[in-house]
Motif scaffolding. Sequence first.
Motif, PDB file in Angstrom:
ATOM      1  N   GLN A  76      -8.599  -4.246  -5.178  1.00  0.00           N
ATOM      2  CA  GLN A  76      -8.567  -3.130  -4.230  1.00  0.00           C
ATOM      3  C   GLN A  76      -7.923  -1.889  -4.841  1.00  0.00           C
ATOM      4  OE1 GLN A  76      -6.194  -3.695  -0.690  1.00  0.00           O
ATOM      5  NE2 GLN A  76      -7.378  -2.173   0.433  1.00  0.00           N
ATOM      6  N   GLN A  77      -8.643  -0.784  -4.789  1.00  0.00           N
ATOM      7  CA  GLN A  77      -8.077   0.499  -5.211  1.00  0.00           C
ATOM      8  C   GLN A  77      -7.206   1.019  -4.079  1.00  0.00           C
ATOM      9  OE1 GLN A  77     -10.823   3.306  -6.855  1.00  0.00           O
ATOM     10  NE2 GLN A  77      -9.441   5.012  -6.536  1.00  0.00           N
ATOM     11  N   HIS A 117      -6.006   6.924  -5.754  1.00  0.00           N
ATOM     12  CA  HIS A 117      -6.820   7.613  -6.755  1.00  0.00           C
ATOM     13  C   HIS A 117      -6.636   9.110  -6.572  1.00  0.00           C
ATOM     14  CE1 HIS A 117     -10.401   9.509  -8.513  1.00  0.00           C
ATOM     15  NE2 HIS A 117     -10.305   8.534  -9.396  1.00  0.00           N
ATOM     16  N   GLY A 165      -5.087   6.240 -11.202  1.00  0.00           N
ATOM     17  CA  GLY A 165      -5.619   5.163 -10.385  1.00  0.00           C
ATOM     18  C   GLY A 165      -4.626   4.030 -10.278  1.00  0.00           C
ATOM     19  N   GLY A 203      -1.420  -6.039 -10.229  1.00  0.00           N
ATOM     20  CA  GLY A 203      -2.222  -4.825 -10.216  1.00  0.00           C
ATOM     21  C   GLY A 203      -2.031  -4.005 -11.466  1.00  0.00           C
ATOM     22  N   ARG A 247      -4.411   0.043  -8.634  1.00  0.00           N
ATOM     23  CA  ARG A 247      -5.133  -1.071  -8.027  1.00  0.00           C
ATOM     24  C   ARG A 247      -4.179  -2.239  -7.806  1.00  0.00           C
ATOM     25  NH1 ARG A 247     -10.426  -0.267  -8.252  1.00  0.00           N
ATOM     26  NH2 ARG A 247     -10.909  -2.427  -7.771  1.00  0.00           N
ATOM     27  N   ARG A 248      -4.418  -2.967  -6.742  1.00  0.00           N
ATOM     28  CA  ARG A 248      -3.783  -4.270  -6.545  1.00  0.00           C
ATOM     29  C   ARG A 248      -4.937  -5.248  -6.431  1.00  0.00           C
ATOM     30  NH1 ARG A 248      -0.644  -4.029  -1.669  1.00  0.00           N
ATOM     31  NH2 ARG A 248      -2.640  -4.433  -0.684  1.00  0.00           N
ATOM     32  N   ASN A 255       0.837  -1.202   0.000  1.00  0.00           N
ATOM     33  CA  ASN A 255       0.000   0.000   0.000  1.00  0.00           C
ATOM     34  C   ASN A 255       0.872   1.252   0.000  1.00  0.00           C
ATOM     35  OD1 ASN A 255      -1.756  -2.130   0.533  1.00  0.00           O
ATOM     36  ND2 ASN A 255      -3.082  -0.890   1.820  1.00  0.00           N
ATOM     37  N   ALA A 302     -11.068   2.626 -15.745  1.00  0.00           N
ATOM     38  CA  ALA A 302     -11.657   1.302 -15.524  1.00  0.00           C
ATOM     39  C   ALA A 302     -11.585   0.451 -16.790  1.00  0.00           C
ATOM     40  CB  ALA A 302     -13.105   1.444 -15.051  1.00  0.00           C
ATOM     41  N   SER A 346      -7.879  -0.381 -17.576  1.00  0.00           N
ATOM     42  CA  SER A 346      -7.394  -1.334 -16.571  1.00  0.00           C
ATOM     43  C   SER A 346      -7.953  -2.731 -16.815  1.00  0.00           C
ATOM     44  CB  SER A 346      -7.753  -0.851 -15.167  1.00  0.00           C
ATOM     45  OG  SER A 346      -7.063   0.352 -14.872  1.00  0.00           O
ATOM     46  N   ASP A 371     -12.479   8.539 -14.911  1.00  0.00           N
ATOM     47  CA  ASP A 371     -12.552   7.325 -14.095  1.00  0.00           C
ATOM     48  C   ASP A 371     -13.056   6.149 -14.923  1.00  0.00           C
ATOM     49  OD1 ASP A 371     -11.689   8.500 -11.649  1.00  0.00           O
ATOM     50  OD2 ASP A 371     -13.704   9.314 -11.341  1.00  0.00           O
TER      51      ASP A 371
END
Length: 184
Positions: A82-83, A86, A76, A157, A78-79, A52, A101, A104, A97
Amino acid sequence: MSPADADRGTGTTPADPDRGTGTTPSDPRPADDEIRELAAQEERLVLDTFSNDDAWQLGSLLVELAQERGAAVTIGIRRGAQQLFHCALPGTSADNDAWIARKSAVVERYAESSYLVGARFRAKGRLFEESSRLDPDRYAAHGGAFPLRLRGTGVVGVVAVSGLPQADDHALVVEALERYLAAG
């Protein structure tokens, strides 16, 4: 900012998916050396760990680079599901956004950068949106999303940027990963 311009990073509208990329169906296909360079970036930009705190540091570096350039981007990280990070800089919208998405989702499906996936389709004379058989409302093979790959593990991620022409979105992420790894 109109929905059609929401991700200038892709330079797209639904009717013109490659505007601003320098590659349209009638233009020359991406050179093999471009695809080799994109693949080499992914081989080179591999992490030893990704916590994190790492996400915070990488995201903060992206924000700093974008602010230095006056770039209106959304970032953004992510792993898995989980975001971890951002940030939407001034001049962006919720449409950015949505682009993050969609880009990603391409990385998660193909385990390659969204830009490389799109370039591979264009090299075959096809557009991802027409040939992938994936829902274009959920997937966008436009530059800006990059796999977070752990040495010995694989993709864990995604780091993504939206708001610039797609080559610039991609380049910003690559630059940030290069700097992050160099500082590590």
